[in-house]
Design a protein around this motif. Structure first.
Motif: not given
Length: 553
Positions: A400-429
């Motif tokens: 969670s301290s790396k803003s690029d990873q948090v943004r990228l996680g949100e994008i990956i979640k969107k990509y996978f949702a577009s093909v029907g795969m459910n992703v749950e994001l878990r930002p950690l310290d």
């Protein structure tokens, strides 16, 4: 025979294709009237020129979380190998192994390694460094760290025939042993820890006594400042920078603001430059210079825990690789000047690199592949179930301290949702994230970049991140893969080694235990009031070349 450096002992070599990226960035910066300065110095093992004026204090910014004066504090430990606790050997600025406390070494069979220590190296309290300290350091690691086996598991025994000779006897030959030792074999002071019952609770300042050019001075937790002072008795002589102050920030944004105001002389993040979206504002500041560096690393990788169902299915992993819009990621995270790796994972420019399948964005193909292996949306909620009709929720961890990873996680979640795969994001310290990735392995997928050391550790070619015998973020435990690793570790014939290097890249492309998202050159800004800044492929700007060559402009 004494090992001669042929250039094969470090697997990441200059990437000619990335040079075009560097040119592109230079052009971009020139267009906005910024003079871009690329700095380099001679090898840090030759004669050094500290300039006419020494630097009284250098202030560096960092986003580490430091909690205590303890050898095992993760945030603080990141400065051990940079400043205080040097080992037998180390990497020079170009990534070659060079002498440090050991002035020479030899092996005849890559199984018995003999290191000859200098006789004038002392701990920061004046006690002489001897071979016993290096034997103790391995024993200390075995007793106190969870990851010791991934680093030292191949060591069968250690001999110390005299105070200045240490011999490592390995269970199996290891051609890559020097690379491991350059990072992992940091000296731990036996005379400090031998009577400490619980090192993980030992918060005395003596726990940080080291062997390097700088000695720990103070940690002001309230102010978020760590102070190091030059060690006058360091065997190479006193560095040109008297004091190094590490100023801690909560996030990269506040660190960049401090750089703009001149409160720090350079931001520092291990194996990472500044994010490209900070560059436009930094370019307006005439007091800042920049280095563009071939990182020989991957900016971010989607690590897949192949030990977790349903991700143990390689066809599923292949299908997921087609759901990612790599071109969009390049534009968003590298300003269009990054490189898209192949499915073979290792960056172009790595020793014995081969072309493998191009990573391709094809949503229809991803959906078709998922359908063909029985992953379908049975209940109509928009997300697929397994072939035995169980719901799938893939968790994705990120720092969670790396803003690029948090943004990228949100994008990956969107990509996978577009093909029907459910992703749950878990930002950690940071601390929890690395514990999850390195030790607990309680994740389905994780986002993290690679480092020069990480890509070269183990048998090289990123195997340290992949195989369970090492850190194993991808949790690969496969006899076919292990056979390739054993070959790389033991093979001396270059032609045969080249075949094995191709084999491991083809394995990655076929099995997809991780998906390399992008590689890119690093941008390292610094205060132009000093000259002599140098970027080391392992250490970054906190390296011996900078320590000994920095001077007032």
């Amino acid at each position: 025979m004494k090992i001669e450096f042929t250039g094969d002992n470090n697997l990441s070599k200059p990437n000619k294709s990335l040079t075009r990226s560097a040119v592109g960035i230079v052009v971009l910066l020139i267009l906005v009237s910024l003079f871009l300065i690329v700095t380099g110095t001679k090898s840090d093992d030759g004669n050094v020129n500290t300039g006419d004026e020494t630097v009284s204090k250098l202030v560096l910014g960092n986003v580490a979380e430091v909690n205590s004066v303890n050898y095992f504090d993760r945030g603080l430990s990141s400065f051990f190998w940079l400043l205080t606790n040097y080992g037998l050997i180390r990497f020079d600025k170009d990534g070659e192994v060079v002498p440090e406390i050991a002035e020479s070494w030899e092996t005849t069979d890559f199984k018995r390694w003999v290191f000859h220590l200098r006789n004038n190296v002392t701990w920061h309290d004046g006690v002489s460094v001897t071979s016993r300290d290096f034997k103790y350091s391995v024993d200390f690691s075995k007793e106190n760290t969870d990851s010791w086996e991934s680093i030292f598991g191949n060591i069968d025994s250690i001999e110390t025939p005299d105070p200045y000779t240490v011999i490592y006897n390995l269970k199996d030959p290891d051609y890559n042993f020097l690379t491991t030792m350059a990072v992992a074999a940091k000296a731990v002071p036996e005379h400090v820890f031998e009577d400490v019952a619980d090192p993980k609770r030992y918060d005395d300042k003596k726990a940080l006594i080291g062997t390097g050019p700088y000695m720990f001075d103070n940690f002001d937790k309230n102010a978020g400042i760590i102070t190091y002072k030059a060690y006058d008795q360091y065997w190479r002589g006193k560095p040109a920078v008297d004091v190094i102050e590490i100023k801690l920030f909560k996030n990269p944004e506040t660190m960049m603001m401090a750089l703009q105001k001149g409160e720090i002389d350079a931001p520092y993040t291990y194996a990472k430059g500044v994010d490209y979206y900070h560059v436009p504002n930094l370019m307006k500041n005439d007091n800042l210079g920049y280095m563009i560096v071939d990182s020989r690393t991957l900016g971010n990788v989607l690590w897949i825990n192949t030990n977790h169902t349903p991700l143990d299915n390689k066809d599923l992993r292949q299908a997921l690789s087609y759901a990612i819009n790599y071109a969009e990621i390049l534009n968003l995270f590298t300003a269009g000047y990054g490189q898209m790796p192949d499915a073979g994972f290792v960056p172009n420019g790595t020793l014995y690199y081969v072309d493998t399948r191009k990573l391709t964005y094809d949503v229809n193909k991803s959906k078709s592949m998922l359908d063909s292996i029985g992953f379908k949306d049975i209940d109509g909620d928009g997300f697929r179930e397994t072939p035995d009709e169980k719901k799938i929720v893939l968790d994705l961890v990120m720092d969670s301290s790396k803003s690029d990873q948090v943004r990228l996680g949100e994008i990956i979640k969107k990509y996978f949702a577009s093909v029907g795969m459910n992703v749950e994001l878990r930002p950690l310290d940071s601390s929890t994230f690395w514990d999850t990735m390195d030790v607990r392995k309680t994740f389905d997928m994780g986002l993290a970049g690679t480092t020069f050391w990480g890509m070269n550790m183990g048998a090289g070619y990123g195997s340290g991140y992949v195989a369970t015998r090492y850190y194993g973020w991808s949790m690969v435990n496969d006899s076919r893969y292990d056979a390739i690793l054993d070959g790389l570790l033991q093979m001396q014939d270059r032609d045969k080694k080249k075949v094995l290097a191709a084999d491991i890249q083809e394995y990655y492309a076929e099995e997809m235990p991780q998906i390399a998202l992008y590689s890119m050159n690093l941008i390292q800004p610094y205060n132009k009031k000093y000259e002599g800044w140098t970027y080391n492929v392992y250490y970054g700007v906190i390296c011996p070349d900078t320590f000994y060559n920095l001077h007032k402009a």
